[in-house]
Design a protein around this motif. Structure first.
Motif: not given
Length: 208
Positions: A183-188
């Motif tokens: 998810g985007a949250d992991e990369i962020e």
């Protein structure tokens, strides 16, 4: 097996035979694992007569070394192209670039390369020659990340870049095993950690 667009060619414009074999070996390793990587299996995957691989790469070590060198060549080409195509000017762009890289390495040919890469990494634990080939190298993608972190005033941008990219590698491995995309949250979260201690003030990820 689909021929790789990055294959080298000889003077007559034909794909270089060693490159063809190395590309086929990557596919065999991804599909069958280390035990399935044989000269005969590579012959079959490349669509070449039995004995072709052993004629060019006589030993298993020679085959594995050629495979690893080709993997590194393909990875370097991919990272160089991405670095030139997507300059990093904000944290949002860095998140986007990492997301694209991760998606590439979890689908299609990129997924097969990832499977082969991790198998080779395990083999390199007992093989200094392979370990030396797999040492991370500089490229336009790595340089773009390092330059961005330096501009933000991050302490020791070289080390922070290496840590960030190692975490990205781990993220790919985790989702390769468990399935799905991050998810985007992991990369962020990875980018936020890389920017920790930055002296420049900016919105963490810019407008969504």
């Amino acid at each position: 097996m689909r021929r790789n667009e990055d294959q080298k060619r000889d003077e007559a414009g034909r794909p270089d035979r060693r490159t063809v074999l190395a590309d086929a070996a990557i596919g065999v390793l991804a599909d069958l694992g280390v035990r399935g990587l044989t000269h005969r299996a590579v012959d079959a995957a490349a669509g070449l007569p039995v004995g072709t691989t052993s004629a060019y790469l006589r030993t298993r070590q020679a085959l594995l070394t050629a495979l690893v060198r080709r993997l590194v060549e393909l990875d370097q080409g991919e990272l160089h192209a991405m670095g030139e195509r997507m300059p990093v000017r904000s944290a949002t762009e860095l998140v986007h670039g990492i997301g694209e890289l991760v998606r590439r390495r979890l689908a299609g040919d990129g997924r097969r390369r990832s499977l082969a890469r991790y198998a080779c990494a395990v083999e390199s634990v007992r093989d200094p020659e392979l370990r030396e080939i797999l040492v991370p190298r500089d490229n336009a993608g790595r340089a773009a990340v390092r330059a961005f972190l330096a501009e933000q005033g991050v302490p020791d941008p070289d080390r922070r870049t290496a840590t960030l990219l190692a975490c990205v590698d781990g993220l790919v491995f985790d989702h390769l095993v468990s399935g799905g995309e991050p998810g985007a949250d992991e990369i962020e979260g990875l980018v936020a950690a890389a920017l920790r201690g930055a002296s420049a003030s900016q919105e963490p990820y810019g407008p969504r």
